[in-house]
Scaffold this motif. Structure first.
Motif, PDB file in Angstrom:
ATOM      1  N   GLU A 134     -11.074  14.216 -25.583  1.00 10.18           N
ATOM      2  CA  GLU A 134     -11.821  13.896 -24.365  1.00 10.18           C
ATOM      3  C   GLU A 134     -13.262  13.504 -24.672  1.00 10.18           C
ATOM      4  O   GLU A 134     -13.840  12.647 -24.003  1.00 10.18           O
ATOM      5  N   GLY A 135     -13.855  14.151 -25.689  1.00  8.09           N
ATOM      6  CA  GLY A 135     -15.214  13.795 -26.045  1.00  8.09           C
ATOM      7  C   GLY A 135     -15.326  12.366 -26.518  1.00  8.09           C
ATOM      8  O   GLY A 135     -16.243  11.632 -26.116  1.00  8.09           O
ATOM      9  N   LEU A 136     -14.397  11.930 -27.353  1.00  6.55           N
ATOM     10  CA  LEU A 136     -14.393  10.554 -27.851  1.00  6.55           C
ATOM     11  C   LEU A 136     -14.134   9.576 -26.711  1.00  6.55           C
ATOM     12  O   LEU A 136     -14.818   8.539 -26.594  1.00  6.55           O
ATOM     13  N   PHE A 184     -16.132   5.376 -23.167  1.00  7.53           N
ATOM     14  CA  PHE A 184     -16.111   4.946 -21.761  1.00  7.53           C
ATOM     15  C   PHE A 184     -17.524   4.786 -21.218  1.00  7.53           C
ATOM     16  O   PHE A 184     -17.839   3.779 -20.563  1.00  7.53           O
ATOM     17  N   GLU A 185     -18.381   5.753 -21.478  1.00 11.63           N
ATOM     18  CA  GLU A 185     -19.759   5.681 -20.984  1.00 11.63           C
ATOM     19  C   GLU A 185     -20.531   4.534 -21.634  1.00 11.63           C
ATOM     20  O   GLU A 185     -21.346   3.877 -20.996  1.00 11.63           O
ATOM     21  N   TRP A 192      -6.588   1.796 -26.007  1.00 10.64           N
ATOM     22  CA  TRP A 192      -7.172   1.182 -27.200  1.00 10.64           C
ATOM     23  C   TRP A 192      -7.197   2.195 -28.345  1.00 10.64           C
ATOM     24  O   TRP A 192      -6.824   1.853 -29.478  1.00 10.64           O
ATOM     25  N   LEU A 193      -7.612   3.403 -28.057  1.00 11.49           N
ATOM     26  CA  LEU A 193      -7.687   4.415 -29.109  1.00 11.49           C
ATOM     27  C   LEU A 193      -6.306   4.689 -29.710  1.00 11.49           C
ATOM     28  O   LEU A 193      -6.148   4.764 -30.936  1.00 11.49           O
ATOM     29  N   ARG A 194      -5.311   4.820 -28.839  1.00 11.81           N
ATOM     30  CA  ARG A 194      -3.945   5.078 -29.328  1.00 11.81           C
ATOM     31  C   ARG A 194      -3.447   3.909 -30.173  1.00 11.81           C
ATOM     32  O   ARG A 194      -2.843   4.109 -31.236  1.00 11.81           O
ATOM     33  N   SER A 195      -3.728   2.684 -29.728  1.00 11.62           N
ATOM     34  CA  SER A 195      -3.257   1.486 -30.430  1.00 11.62           C
ATOM     35  C   SER A 195      -3.908   1.312 -31.783  1.00 11.62           C
ATOM     36  O   SER A 195      -3.368   0.623 -32.653  1.00 11.62           O
ATOM     37  N   CYS A 214     -16.663   4.733 -32.395  1.00 13.15           N
ATOM     38  CA  CYS A 214     -15.868   5.886 -32.848  1.00 13.15           C
ATOM     39  C   CYS A 214     -16.524   6.551 -34.064  1.00 13.15           C
ATOM     40  O   CYS A 214     -16.570   7.788 -34.157  1.00 13.15           O
ATOM     41  N   ARG A 215     -17.044   5.734 -34.964  1.00  9.74           N
ATOM     42  CA  ARG A 215     -17.733   6.291 -36.132  1.00  9.74           C
ATOM     43  C   ARG A 215     -19.002   7.027 -35.708  1.00  9.74           C
ATOM     44  O   ARG A 215     -19.317   8.114 -36.206  1.00  9.74           O
ATOM     45  N   ALA A 216     -19.738   6.418 -34.768  1.00 16.95           N
ATOM     46  CA  ALA A 216     -20.972   7.039 -34.289  1.00 16.95           C
ATOM     47  C   ALA A 216     -20.677   8.381 -33.623  1.00 16.95           C
ATOM     48  O   ALA A 216     -21.415   9.366 -33.806  1.00 16.95           O
ATOM     49  N   HIS A 217     -19.598   8.443 -32.856  1.00 21.75           N
ATOM     50  CA  HIS A 217     -19.221   9.704 -32.213  1.00 21.75           C
ATOM     51  C   HIS A 217     -18.863  10.750 -33.252  1.00 21.75           C
ATOM     52  O   HIS A 217     -19.231  11.929 -33.134  1.00 21.75           O
ATOM     53  N   SER A 218     -18.158  10.316 -34.291  1.00 21.15           N
ATOM     54  CA  SER A 218     -17.768  11.247 -35.353  1.00 21.15           C
ATOM     55  C   SER A 218     -18.997  11.815 -36.056  1.00 21.15           C
ATOM     56  O   SER A 218     -19.084  13.029 -36.313  1.00 21.15           O
ATOM     57  N   VAL A 219     -19.976  10.945 -36.340  1.00 22.28           N
ATOM     58  CA  VAL A 219     -21.217  11.390 -36.977  1.00 22.28           C
ATOM     59  C   VAL A 219     -21.968  12.346 -36.065  1.00 22.28           C
ATOM     60  O   VAL A 219     -22.485  13.385 -36.485  1.00 22.28           O
ATOM     61  N   HIS A 220     -22.017  11.997 -34.780  1.00 26.22           N
ATOM     62  CA  HIS A 220     -22.707  12.835 -33.795  1.00 26.22           C
ATOM     63  C   HIS A 220     -22.084  14.223 -33.731  1.00 26.22           C
ATOM     64  O   HIS A 220     -22.793  15.250 -33.719  1.00 26.22           O
ATOM     65  N   MET A 221     -20.763  14.300 -33.705  1.00 26.01           N
ATOM     66  CA  MET A 221     -20.075  15.582 -33.617  1.00 26.01           C
ATOM     67  C   MET A 221     -20.286  16.401 -34.902  1.00 26.01           C
ATOM     68  O   MET A 221     -20.465  17.624 -34.850  1.00 26.01           O
ATOM     69  N   ALA A 222     -20.304  15.712 -36.044  1.00 24.30           N
ATOM     70  CA  ALA A 222     -20.519  16.410 -37.314  1.00 24.30           C
ATOM     71  C   ALA A 222     -21.912  17.016 -37.384  1.00 24.30           C
ATOM     72  O   ALA A 222     -22.100  18.160 -37.813  1.00 24.30           O
ATOM     73  N   SER A 223     -22.903  16.254 -36.913  1.00 26.76           N
ATOM     74  CA  SER A 223     -24.279  16.763 -36.958  1.00 26.76           C
ATOM     75  C   SER A 223     -24.488  17.881 -35.948  1.00 26.76           C
ATOM     76  O   SER A 223     -25.273  18.809 -36.170  1.00 26.76           O
TER      77      SER A 223
END
Length: 432
Positions: free
Chosen positions: A388-390, A395-396, A377-380, A414-423
């Protein structure tokens, strides 16, 4: 080197139990035609809307493009609206030079045939008269009909249509519950009066495939052959027992020349044989050589114009027909695609090739997914599948969810993960 249909025969990849010794050889039945009843019998369902004539014309064009040989364009004896629409459809066939042949339903009375004669002469096209009459003892008893009365009505109505140079398909309602001697008497009389097509009907969905074979063979052997005329036999079946498509195939096996159906199986009570699924099966059996890539459009238009919701699990055209969120299924499709083999990917977990109908396999993310679903899905959708983090984050989240994610939900993750990693990295940046 990966093997696929380019290096292996299809028979090596799919063992087909349907074609073993003793199975019916459908190649002997090339030439079977289809008659679309959507715009007449289909509209008798109490739950559907009668489409605007513009939508009926669009459906007629799609029927023609899909290789459907003929269509019932209405019952003009029903009233002015029906007369208007039938005339418009007949005129469209002429003006658009469509190959599809029109027919119109009529009770076995002259009053129903006359408007068909009028429209045919006005537009300048022959319209087959589908003259119907009940044939079962239960119907005769309820109506207080005698066989003599039915035969007289048959003679008068069929004779009147033939006198006006219209072809006739003589239709016996409830044939699957009618006595053999009545079936023979009615059909023989109609043929003697000029009918050159007869229609065997399972009006209440009573028949099993075995019963259909018995009945069609009886009509061919006991009525058609002895007549000495070139008479074609149609099959018209309903869905009350859920056997409409198997019964259509049984009729084809027994020798029927033309099969009736409606889009999405709409019609009285539980409806008619599903024309869309009939086309799918005939395509798979090698009995329909036409391009069916617009069949999905036909289904969607019928659904919208008739106000008939399309079930999510409707074969081939339902929302879920080619979707999977299951890890094992998705992994197999992904592996097939990784071989660079679209043919393989379209069949590894599908008995019907999506590509034939302008559709495609869809892999989504659900609680039943594996990590391969997430990466795919991510690739598509333009994300980094090697992150791996995303992958783990999505997945979880899927494993704690109670449904298959929509695309919007995964984008949000995906946006939430990006925000989490930025913070998470912000303090480190400030220290530096």
């Amino acid at each position: 080197m990966p093997q696929g249909p380019q290096t292996m025969q299809e028979s090596e990849l799919i063992y087909d139990w349907n074609t073993l010794e003793g199975s019916f050889d459908y190649s002997t039945r090339h030439g079977v035609q289809l008659n679309d009843e959507t715009l007449r019998d289909g509209l008798q369902s109490p739950s559907v809307h009668d489409p605007a004539v513009e939508d009926k014309i669009r459906l007629l064009h799609l029927m023609d493009e899909l290789g459907i040989a003929s269509a019932d364009i209405g019952l003009p004896g029903a009233g002015p609206r029906a007369v208007h629409d039938v005339e418009a459809l007949a005129r469209e066939i002429v003006d658009g030079r469509l190959a599809i042949q029109p027919n119109c339903a009529a009770r076995t009375v002259r009053a129903d045939v006359q408007p068909i004669v009028d429209i045919s002469q006005k537009v300048g096209i022959g319209i087959e008269v589908a003259s119907f009459i009940g044939s079962s003892p239960i119907r005769q008893y309820a109506e207080d009909w005698t066989l003599d009365r039915m035969l007289r009505a048959t003679e008068d109505t069929v004779g009147f249509a033939v006198e006006n140079d219209l072809p006739v398909m003589y239709v016996t309602e409830d044939t699957t519950r009618a006595a053999p001697e009545v079936v023979k008497a009615l059909y023989r009389t109609a043929i003697e009066c000029g009918a050159r097509r007869i229609c065997v009907c399972d009006t209440v969905g009573h028949a099993t495939p075995h019963g259909v074979r018995q009945l069609i063979r009886f009509v061919l052997d006991e009525v058609v052959k002895p007549s000495g005329e070139d008479v074609k036999v149609d099959w018209h079946g309903h869905r009350d027992r859920g056997l409409a498509i198997p019964n259509c195939l049984a009729a084809i096996e027994a020798g029927a020349h033309r099969i009736h159906g409606t889009a999405l199986g709409i019609g009285e009570r539980c409806g008619n044989a599903e024309m869309d699924l009939l086309l799918v099966n005939l395509k798979l059996l090698g009995l329909h050589d036409w391009d069916v890539s617009r069949l999905n459009e036909y289904v969607e238009l019928a659904s919208q114009a008739c106000h008939v919701p399309l079930a999510y699990n409707w074969p081939v055209f339902g929302h879920d027909a080619f979707r999977t969120g299951t890890g094992v299924h998705a992994a197999a499709i992904i592996k097939a695609e990784s071989k660079g083999d679209a043919w393989l990917a379209d069949r590894i977990y599908s008995g019907v090739p999506a590509g034939w109908f302008g559709l495609r396999q869809v892999i989504e993310i659900s609680p039943m997914s594996g990590i391969s679903n997430v990466r795919y899905w991510l690739r598509s959708h333009g994300y980094d599948e090697t992150d791996e983090g995303l992958c783990s984050y999505v997945f979880e989240a899927a494993k704690t969810c109670d449904h298959t994610f929509t695309d919007d939900e995964v984008h949000a993750l995906c946006r939430a993960h990006s925000v989490h990693m930025a913070s998470a990295t912000a303090p480190l940046a400030e220290t530096v």
